[in-house]
Design a protein around this motif. Structure first.
Motif, PDB file in Angstrom:
ATOM      1  N   GLU A 133       0.909  -1.238   0.002  1.00  0.00           N
ATOM      2  CA  GLU A 133       0.201   0.234  -0.014  1.00  0.00           C
ATOM      3  C   GLU A 133       0.871   1.114  -0.049  1.00  0.00           C
ATOM      4  N   LEU A 134       1.791   1.368   1.034  1.00  0.00           N
ATOM      5  CA  LEU A 134       2.477   2.512   1.109  1.00  0.00           C
ATOM      6  C   LEU A 134       3.558   2.876   0.107  1.00  0.00           C
ATOM      7  N   LEU A 135       4.453   1.797  -0.129  1.00  0.00           N
ATOM      8  CA  LEU A 135       5.761   1.988  -0.792  1.00  0.00           C
ATOM      9  C   LEU A 135       5.707   2.069  -2.331  1.00  0.00           C
ATOM     10  N   PRO A 136       4.530   1.639  -2.813  1.00  0.00           N
ATOM     11  CA  PRO A 136       4.248   1.689  -4.242  1.00  0.00           C
ATOM     12  C   PRO A 136       4.133   3.350  -4.486  1.00  0.00           C
ATOM     13  N   HIS A 137       3.603   3.913  -3.612  1.00  0.00           N
ATOM     14  CA  HIS A 137       3.404   5.569  -4.040  1.00  0.00           C
ATOM     15  C   HIS A 137       4.847   6.236  -4.165  1.00  0.00           C
ATOM     16  N   LEU A 138       5.673   5.773  -3.303  1.00  0.00           N
ATOM     17  CA  LEU A 138       6.933   6.253  -3.466  1.00  0.00           C
ATOM     18  C   LEU A 138       7.607   6.084  -5.120  1.00  0.00           C
ATOM     19  N   ARG A 139       7.246   4.710  -5.281  1.00  0.00           N
ATOM     20  CA  ARG A 139       7.763   4.531  -6.793  1.00  0.00           C
ATOM     21  C   ARG A 139       7.042   5.237  -7.931  1.00  0.00           C
ATOM     22  N   GLU A 140       5.655   5.634  -7.673  1.00  0.00           N
ATOM     23  CA  GLU A 140       4.930   6.222  -8.755  1.00  0.00           C
ATOM     24  C   GLU A 140       5.518   7.827  -8.650  1.00  0.00           C
ATOM     25  N   ALA A 141       5.791   8.307  -7.298  1.00  0.00           N
ATOM     26  CA  ALA A 141       6.195   9.624  -7.567  1.00  0.00           C
ATOM     27  C   ALA A 141       7.494  10.040  -7.625  1.00  0.00           C
ATOM     28  N   PHE A 142       8.672   9.257  -7.590  1.00  0.00           N
ATOM     29  CA  PHE A 142      10.019   9.491  -7.900  1.00  0.00           C
ATOM     30  C   PHE A 142      10.716   8.511  -8.937  1.00  0.00           C
ATOM     31  N   SER A 143      11.599   9.364  -9.482  1.00  0.00           N
ATOM     32  CA  SER A 143      12.671   8.853 -10.432  1.00  0.00           C
ATOM     33  C   SER A 143      13.514   7.696  -9.743  1.00  0.00           C
ATOM     34  N   ASP A 144      14.351   6.827 -10.551  1.00  0.00           N
ATOM     35  CA  ASP A 144      15.143   5.930 -10.047  1.00  0.00           C
ATOM     36  C   ASP A 144      16.124   6.694  -9.027  1.00  0.00           C
ATOM     37  N   ARG A 145      16.753   7.740  -9.606  1.00  0.00           N
ATOM     38  CA  ARG A 145      17.960   8.472  -9.028  1.00  0.00           C
ATOM     39  C   ARG A 145      17.449   8.892  -7.575  1.00  0.00           C
ATOM     40  N   ARG A 146      16.002   9.747  -7.475  1.00  0.00           N
ATOM     41  CA  ARG A 146      15.804  10.017  -6.219  1.00  0.00           C
ATOM     42  C   ARG A 146      15.345   8.750  -5.381  1.00  0.00           C
ATOM     43  N   LEU A 147      14.937   7.875  -5.655  1.00  0.00           N
ATOM     44  CA  LEU A 147      14.654   6.706  -4.988  1.00  0.00           C
ATOM     45  C   LEU A 147      15.829   6.076  -4.577  1.00  0.00           C
ATOM     46  N   ARG A 148      17.168   6.330  -5.109  1.00  0.00           N
ATOM     47  CA  ARG A 148      18.340   5.861  -4.435  1.00  0.00           C
ATOM     48  C   ARG A 148      18.766   6.911  -3.411  1.00  0.00           C
ATOM     49  N   GLN A 149      18.326   8.047  -3.707  1.00  0.00           N
ATOM     50  CA  GLN A 149      18.742   9.209  -2.870  1.00  0.00           C
ATOM     51  C   GLN A 149      18.146   8.997  -1.478  1.00  0.00           C
ATOM     52  N   ILE A 150      16.880   8.673  -1.622  1.00  0.00           N
ATOM     53  CA  ILE A 150      16.106   8.329  -0.264  1.00  0.00           C
ATOM     54  C   ILE A 150      16.542   7.294   0.506  1.00  0.00           C
ATOM     55  N   GLY A 151      16.996   6.063  -0.463  1.00  0.00           N
ATOM     56  CA  GLY A 151      17.484   5.206   0.284  1.00  0.00           C
ATOM     57  C   GLY A 151      18.890   5.364   0.958  1.00  0.00           C
ATOM     58  N   ALA A 152      19.587   6.313   0.364  1.00  0.00           N
ATOM     59  CA  ALA A 152      20.943   6.675   1.233  1.00  0.00           C
ATOM     60  C   ALA A 152      20.573   7.261   2.379  1.00  0.00           C
ATOM     61  N   ALA A 153      19.627   8.162   2.521  1.00  0.00           N
ATOM     62  CA  ALA A 153      19.321   8.804   3.514  1.00  0.00           C
ATOM     63  C   ALA A 153      18.457   8.063   4.813  1.00  0.00           C
ATOM     64  N   TRP A 154      17.860   7.315   4.212  1.00  0.00           N
ATOM     65  CA  TRP A 154      17.025   6.094   5.165  1.00  0.00           C
ATOM     66  C   TRP A 154      18.192   5.517   5.760  1.00  0.00           C
ATOM     67  N   GLU A 155      18.947   4.731   5.040  1.00  0.00           N
ATOM     68  CA  GLU A 155      20.026   4.197   5.578  1.00  0.00           C
ATOM     69  C   GLU A 155      21.025   4.932   6.686  1.00  0.00           C
ATOM     70  N   THR A 156      21.228   6.158   6.530  1.00  0.00           N
ATOM     71  CA  THR A 156      22.056   6.779   7.367  1.00  0.00           C
ATOM     72  C   THR A 156      21.557   6.995   8.653  1.00  0.00           C
ATOM     73  N   VAL A 157      20.059   7.473   8.545  1.00  0.00           N
ATOM     74  CA  VAL A 157      19.260   7.497   9.920  1.00  0.00           C
ATOM     75  C   VAL A 157      19.037   5.957  10.719  1.00  0.00           C
ATOM     76  N   ARG A 158      18.967   5.226   9.813  1.00  0.00           N
ATOM     77  CA  ARG A 158      18.706   3.919  10.531  1.00  0.00           C
ATOM     78  C   ARG A 158      20.231   3.465  11.127  1.00  0.00           C
ATOM     79  N   ALA A 159      21.368   3.971  10.713  1.00  0.00           N
ATOM     80  CA  ALA A 159      22.603   3.469  11.274  1.00  0.00           C
ATOM     81  C   ALA A 159      22.618   4.061  12.690  1.00  0.00           C
ATOM     82  N   GLY A 160      21.873   5.054  13.048  1.00  0.00           N
ATOM     83  CA  GLY A 160      22.065   5.945  14.280  1.00  0.00           C
ATOM     84  C   GLY A 160      20.870   5.768  15.107  1.00  0.00           C
ATOM     85  N   ALA A 161      19.758   4.753  14.791  1.00  0.00           N
ATOM     86  CA  ALA A 161      18.524   5.021  15.160  1.00  0.00           C
ATOM     87  C   ALA A 161      18.499   3.889  16.443  1.00  0.00           C
ATOM     88  N   PRO A 162      17.369   4.410  17.250  1.00  0.00           N
ATOM     89  CA  PRO A 162      17.181   3.464  18.396  1.00  0.00           C
ATOM     90  C   PRO A 162      17.307   1.908  18.174  1.00  0.00           C
TER      91      PRO A 162
END
Ligand SMILES: [Fe+2]
Ligand SMILES: [Fe+2]
Length: 241
Positions: A133-162
């Motif tokens: 339901e949720l993640l397909p909307h990111l696929r529809e809204a963003f280019s491949d390059r943007r999806l990879r940038q979001i992936g990198a931001a998410w990974e950075t936050v995850r590395a320092g998360a609780p």
């Protein structure tokens, strides 16, 4: 009608590094660990190690979703508020359940076993809601390059998360970051070496909060400095024109 990310190949999901592939990889890893935990042939030692890994992955993964992905989804989709409120509620229920499980010391307690089953059911429901339901909307809204940038931001936050449950922490920014990041340093200290006494826990929490506060002040000063520089440059351009 959205197309589930579970049925698409890597190139359709933005390629290696895309947020959609990173999400699917974590979900598959969680699913495999939960299956191994429930396998009647697993030993108590294997279950204890698996439980630790499941808890760490669930909470760091979810914190990064709440910080990076769901605010984005609320911005790009008309039903974003409704969709993200549902998964935040699931995250909250998982937090409360795992916090309760972690307080029980008797691993043979039947209520603990029932709560673990319940937590696994909720985690699986959360994975389905996100992939279908949720993640397909990111696929529809963003280019491949943007999806990879979001992936990198998410990974950075995850590395320092609780890495442990904190049901009292807000599920949304900025409250989740303000309370969650000091707790993250505290969790990670505990992951490295379990605290020996309540006073050692308190001392570590105070140290972690102080370190995070110092980092937050440093970042705020740097942001303020760069905004001031930008404003000054804009002022100079205007006076030259
Ligand atoms: Fe997820
Ligand atoms: Fe999630």
């Amino acid at each position: 009608m959205t197309l589930s990310i579970s049925t698409q190949d890597a190139s359709q999901l933005g390629g290696e590094g895309s947020i959609l592939l990173r999400q699917r990889r974590d979900h598959a890893q969680l699913d495999a660990m939960m299956n191994r935990y429930l396998n009647p042939h697993s030993t108590p030692e294997q279950r204890a190690a698996l439980w630790k890994d499941i808890v760490q992955l669930v909470f760091s993964h979810a914190f990064a979703e709440e910080t990076v992905l769901w605010p984005l989804l609320r911005r790009i989709h008309g039903d974003g508020e409704l969709l993200t409120a549902r998964v935040e509620q699931e995250h909250q229920e998982i937090n409360e359940l795992i916090a309760r499980i972690e307080k029980t010391t008797d691993t043979d307690d039947p209520s603990r076993t029932a709560w673990i089953q319940q937590a696994f059911t909720l985690i699986r429901q959360d994975i389905r809601d996100e992939e279908d339901e949720l993640l397909p909307h990111l696929r529809e809204a963003f280019s491949d390059r943007r999806l990879r940038q979001i992936g990198a931001a998410w990974e950075t936050v995850r590395a320092g998360a609780p890495t442990h449950p904190h049901p009292a922490v807000s599920r949304r920014p900025p409250g989740n970051a303000l309370s969650g990041l000091p707790l993250s340093a505290f969790d990670r200290l505990g992951d490295l070496a379990p605290f020996t006494s309540p006073s050692a826990r308190r001392a570590s929490l105070v140290t972690a909060a102080a370190v995070t506060l110092a980092a937050a002040i440093f970042l705020a000063r740097r942001a303020h400095h760069s905004i001031r520089q930008q404003t000054e440059r804009m002022g100079k351009k205007k006076s030259l024109a």
